[in-house]
Design a protein around this motif. Structure first.
Motif, PDB file in Angstrom:
ATOM      1  N   THR B 158       0.778  -1.142   0.019  1.00 17.50           N
ATOM      2  CA  THR B 158       0.045  -0.205  -0.148  1.00 17.50           C
ATOM      3  C   THR B 158       0.937   1.201   0.067  1.00 17.50           C
ATOM      4  N   GLN B 159       1.796   1.231   0.841  1.00 16.08           N
ATOM      5  CA  GLN B 159       2.843   2.136   0.969  1.00 16.08           C
ATOM      6  C   GLN B 159       3.635   2.510  -0.530  1.00 16.08           C
ATOM      7  N   ILE B 160       4.122   1.569  -0.852  1.00 21.39           N
ATOM      8  CA  ILE B 160       4.789   1.606  -2.363  1.00 21.39           C
ATOM      9  C   ILE B 160       3.623   2.162  -3.403  1.00 21.39           C
ATOM     10  N   ILE B 161       2.604   1.661  -3.408  1.00 22.18           N
ATOM     11  CA  ILE B 161       1.503   1.828  -4.390  1.00 22.18           C
ATOM     12  C   ILE B 161       1.198   3.532  -4.290  1.00 22.18           C
ATOM     13  N   ALA B 162       1.058   4.153  -2.929  1.00 19.77           N
ATOM     14  CA  ALA B 162       0.852   5.095  -2.693  1.00 19.77           C
ATOM     15  C   ALA B 162       1.672   6.189  -3.157  1.00 19.77           C
ATOM     16  N   ASN B 163       3.132   5.759  -3.106  1.00 14.02           N
ATOM     17  CA  ASN B 163       3.952   6.651  -3.653  1.00 14.02           C
ATOM     18  C   ASN B 163       4.590   6.738  -5.007  1.00 14.02           C
ATOM     19  N   MET B 164       3.747   5.735  -5.648  1.00  3.87           N
ATOM     20  CA  MET B 164       4.113   5.592  -7.321  1.00  3.87           C
ATOM     21  C   MET B 164       3.676   6.929  -7.971  1.00  3.87           C
ATOM     22  N   LYS B 165       4.798   7.302  -8.883  1.00  3.02           N
ATOM     23  CA  LYS B 165       4.390   8.456  -9.727  1.00  3.02           C
ATOM     24  C   LYS B 165       3.806   7.997 -10.850  1.00  3.02           C
ATOM     25  N   LEU B 166       3.159   9.038 -11.322  1.00  2.75           N
ATOM     26  CA  LEU B 166       2.303   8.633 -12.555  1.00  2.75           C
ATOM     27  C   LEU B 166       2.382   9.642 -13.862  1.00  2.75           C
ATOM     28  N   PRO B 167       3.720   9.413 -14.676  1.00  2.00           N
ATOM     29  CA  PRO B 167       3.987  10.155 -15.657  1.00  2.00           C
ATOM     30  C   PRO B 167       2.672  10.071 -16.476  1.00  2.00           C
ATOM     31  N   GLN B 168       2.408  11.194 -17.571  1.00  2.00           N
ATOM     32  CA  GLN B 168       1.429  10.898 -18.187  1.00  2.00           C
ATOM     33  C   GLN B 168       1.513  11.471 -19.737  1.00  2.00           C
ATOM     34  N   ALA B 169       0.867  10.915 -20.555  1.00  2.58           N
ATOM     35  CA  ALA B 169       0.614  11.533 -21.719  1.00  2.58           C
ATOM     36  C   ALA B 169       0.334  12.850 -21.755  1.00  2.58           C
ATOM     37  N   ARG B 170       0.646  13.819 -22.846  1.00  2.00           N
ATOM     38  CA  ARG B 170       0.424  15.111 -22.489  1.00  2.00           C
ATOM     39  C   ARG B 170      -0.595  15.683 -23.575  1.00  2.00           C
ATOM     40  N   LEU B 171      -1.653  16.566 -23.325  1.00  2.00           N
ATOM     41  CA  LEU B 171      -2.464  17.112 -24.027  1.00  2.00           C
ATOM     42  C   LEU B 171      -2.198  18.541 -24.438  1.00  2.00           C
ATOM     43  N   HIS B 172      -2.455  19.016 -25.705  1.00  2.00           N
ATOM     44  CA  HIS B 172      -2.503  20.718 -25.800  1.00  2.00           C
ATOM     45  C   HIS B 172      -3.479  21.215 -24.934  1.00  2.00           C
ATOM     46  N   THR B 173      -2.898  22.489 -24.158  1.00  2.00           N
ATOM     47  CA  THR B 173      -3.973  23.167 -23.696  1.00  2.00           C
ATOM     48  C   THR B 173      -4.125  24.592 -24.472  1.00  2.00           C
ATOM     49  N   ARG B 174      -5.101  25.488 -23.687  1.00  2.00           N
ATOM     50  CA  ARG B 174      -5.480  26.673 -24.520  1.00  2.00           C
ATOM     51  C   ARG B 174      -4.244  27.792 -24.035  1.00  2.00           C
ATOM     52  N   ARG B 175      -3.604  27.462 -23.084  1.00  2.00           N
ATOM     53  CA  ARG B 175      -2.388  28.411 -22.838  1.00  2.00           C
ATOM     54  C   ARG B 175      -1.186  28.428 -23.963  1.00  2.00           C
ATOM     55  N   ILE B 176      -0.521  29.559 -24.062  1.00  2.00           N
ATOM     56  CA  ILE B 176       0.402  29.626 -24.916  1.00  2.00           C
ATOM     57  C   ILE B 176       1.803  30.152 -24.318  1.00  2.00           C
TER      58      ILE B 176
END
Lengths: 314, 408
Positions: B158-176
């Motif tokens: 549980t401890q290990i899972i709670a600390n897992m990082k989740l890098p993620q595919a990225r999306l375009h936003t409206r900011r420039i």
């Protein structure tokens, strides 16, 4: 750096008009139709006296935005509103250069044979080519005293925008690279609101006083309805508030805020309602509940029960 | 007007406020040293004989999120508990005496923070580190099925899972932001550059969109057949909910419940307790079709709007799988960017999609992955980090060719 902000004699007069105690703040707000809990009046008072931004969170429709509007009316200050949205950036929130006018100026200088680069650069980035957006406007001196800056629904802007706000909320200044730092001598009164659809960063909250605005008590809501809906009868207002308060105890997806209570009371007075009946509740419920799944839960027996609860409320 | 106690020779107020700030810090509230100075300034402005006003004032300065309100209130009551009638609010207080019993409603965190000085807890920290599993333990844990773990192992995982990082595919936003390959002209910077050449524009500066991680929507099956896994996944989802924005979590058994708000509580135990208090059908039956119908009708437009990745965590064992299930799955599949089905049943080597429910659902998912041990969860994280292809043939094809993701 250029710093054209000076406190004139008018500003000093306005400063002294700030309330001198929590009770005075409570009275001032009430006089302008805002019936605040004492805890809210305390933080408003502190925010005014300590010149610190006030960050208010709470469900939609509990009167967060209204605090800024009422303060601006009560203190006679200008209200500057910045509505936040996803993608809000510096150019729409603080300032933008009028690039087209600048281009024309360059062309004209060229045509006139002016080749002094230094002068050209200081001419092109002068105040007259600066388009001022709400945040920059809020830092400008005003004869009525520093304005009230409302940064509304901050949770809708993205995190990157918060980082930019840190300079404004911490030091009441904006740095424009080509122009210099614009600082407000008497800082504006800043009210930032959030519906908590996402968490605002601690760094920003640390620069503010924090307050959570709850739904009002029955007593306070009654006072609000009576002051906002002048034609309403004592019996109906009591019933309306009792009904809404009973409704909030149930688990609806979106509980009605004070704004909805007022809307509903207005709708009912428009329809010349004397007393609530299941029929009239069913016809006007759209003023109170805004989600289909909530409305579909309002069967006859539920309405009957709510009316019964409303009647037993003190 | 405010009564001024600040000139009193003993200077209790500063000590008390600083002590209170230390207590709050020990309770986990982010209270910086600047806040103490602010609090002292603010207390000069109000009547410090009025307990309610002192409370509101300190709250406005020391508290930054509504979740902390109960902890703040308890800490305030306990810290200033001897300052009742007859005495001034901010008269000197002793650290709480255990013999004088505090109200039982106070949370353990507050009591612990009050009953010992903050320094001790810092000294104790190194001991806590020894609790960490060693490398060889970890190797065993990696492959072990969650369902076969002991309580102690589960706690570690549980401890290990709670600390897992989740890098993620990225999306375009409206900011420039400035971007040499961007599609928009940055007139401001272009003009500024032009000034060096006497107004002649040589370099064209451009703006491009900023990317940010795609939203994640998790649909977690909490029916009886999934009960060994539910808690762990909740820990996993709690971890990612708190670490990045735009995560929505729904639980379903016989009915659908949105627990996103409950999971936002910082403390994992508090968050899980909040979840179970809103869910009415723990470890009951499964009605995937009905739950999906509710999700599609009530939630999909609100949470899938910005190209969300959907994690569907279920064994797919549906009692009454009919054509509605396929219909709803199809609808869900069409309204999200990528639909990933995580199924603990895939741990069995000879798994074949025979159950009717699974057969109905399978054609409509982009990926079909196992989630029964640590390494499969790591595999999931790796998959989520890849560029998200717009969905299509996905798992259905993978299954036919016999090479869907498998970790054992």
């Amino acid at each position: 750096m250029r710093d054209p902000r000076r406190a004139g004699p008018d500003l000093m007069i306005a400063e002294s008009a700030l309330p001198s105690s929590v009770d005075a703040t409570l009275d001032l707000l009430a006089k302008h139709g805002y019936f605040a809990e004492r805890s809210l009046a305390t933080v408003v008072f502190l925010s005014l006296r300590m010149a610190r931004p006030l960050f208010v969170e709470g469900e939609a429709g509990v009167g967060k935005t209204e605090i800024a509007k009422v303060l601006s009316a009560a203190l006679g200050r200008r209200l500057i509103r910045l509505q936040c949205y996803e993608g809000l950036d510096l150019a729409s929130a603080a300032y933008e250069w009028n690039s087209h006018a600048q281009l024309i100026a360059i062309r004209l200088a060229e045509a006139a044979g002016d080749t002094d680069r230094e002068r050209l650069s200081s001419d092109i980035f002068a105040e007259r080519y600066l388009i001022k957006r709400p945040l920059l406007q809020a830092l400008e001196p005003d004869v009525r005293g520093p304005p009230v800056l409302l940064i509304d629904e901050l949770d809708r802007a993205d995190e990157a925008f918060e980082a930019f706000l840190l300079e404004i909320l911490g030091d009441f200044q904006v740095t424009i690279p080509e122009f210099g730092t614009v600082r407000a001598a008497p800082p504006p009164i800043v009210i930032a609101t959030s519906n908590r659809t996402r968490e605002i960063h601690d760094a920003l909250k640390r620069r503010c006083l924090y307050h959570w605005v709850d739904y009002p008590s029955a007593e306070r809501e009654l006072a609000i309805v009576r002051s906002r809906v002048p034609g309403i009868s004592a019996a109906l207002s009591q019933q309306v508030v009792g009904f809404v308060q009973a409704l909030r105890n149930r688990d609806f997806y979106k509980n009605p805020g004070v704004a909805e209570t007022i809307d509903w009371a207005m709708a009912l007075t428009e329809l010349d309602t004397r007393l609530l009946t299941p029929q009239i509740v069913g016809d006007t419920i759209g003023a109170l509940l805004k989600y289909q799944d909530d409305i579909s839960r309002m069967q006859d027996d539920v309405v009957q029960n709510l009316l019964k609860e409303a009647a037993t409320d003190p | 007007m405010a009564i001024n106690h600040f000139d009193s020779p003993t200077g209790h107020i500063a000590d008390n406020v600083a002590g209170f700030a230390r207590t709050l810090r020990a309770c986990g509230l982010p209270v910086g040293p600047g806040a103490v100075i602010d609090a002292l300034k603010a207390l000069r402005l109000i009547d410090i004989g009025n307990r309610a006003d002192v409370f509101s004032t300190l709250q406005a300065i020391f508290m930054t999120r509504h979740d902390h309100a109960p902890i703040f209130a308890q800490a305030f009551d306990l810290f200033f508990c001897i300052a009742e009638e007859g005495k001034n609010m901010l008269d000197p207080v002793q650290p709480l005496d255990q013999a004088r019993k505090p109200p039982p409603s106070a949370s353990r965190r507050v009591l612990e923070a009050l009953s010992r000085p903050a320094i001790t807890s810092e000294r104790e920290a190194p001991q806590g580190q020894e609790m960490r599993p060693s490398v060889s333990d970890l190797e065993v844990l990696q492959k072990k099925d969650f369902a076969q773990m002991s309580a102690a192992e589960l706690a570690q995982v549980t401890q290990i899972i709670a600390n897992m990082k989740l890098p993620q595919a990225r999306l375009h936003t409206r900011r420039i932001r400035p971007d040499p390959r961007g599609s928009r002209l940055d007139l401001r910077r272009t003009l500024r550059g032009g000034l060096h050449t006497g107004g002649e524009i040589v370099d064209i500066h451009r703006l491009g969109r900023i990317d940010k991680p795609a939203p994640i929507v998790a649909l977690l099956d909490i029916s009886g057949s999934m009960s060994e896994y539910t808690r762990l996944f909740l820990h996993f989802l709690h971890g990612i909910t708190n670490r990045r924005g735009r995560v929505s979590v729904f639980l379903f058994g016989t009915r659908l419940t949105n627990v996103t708000r409950a999971l936002r509580a910082r403390d994992p135990d508090e968050a899980l307790a909040a979840c179970s208090s809103v869910v009415e059908d723990w470890a009951g039956g499964t009605r995937i079709a009905t739950s999906l119908h509710d999700f599609n009708k009530l939630w999909s437009r609100r949470v899938l709007g910005q190209g969300a990745v959907v994690l569907m965590i279920t064994d797919g064992l549906e009692r009454e799988a009919g054509s509605e299930l396929a219909f709803e799955m199809d609808r869900l599949h069409r309204s999200c960017r990528r639909l990933i089905w995580l199924n603990p049943l895939l741990r069995y080597d000879g798994f074949e999609p025979r159950a009717r429910g699974i057969k109905m659902m399978l054609p409509h998912v982009d990926e079909f992955r196992p989630v029964h041990n640590l390494s499969s969860i790591e595999g999931l994280i790796a998959a989520l980090s890849q560029a998200p292809g717009r969905h299509g043939r996905g798992a259905a094809r993978g299954l036919n060719e016999g090479h869907y993701a498998r970790s054992r």
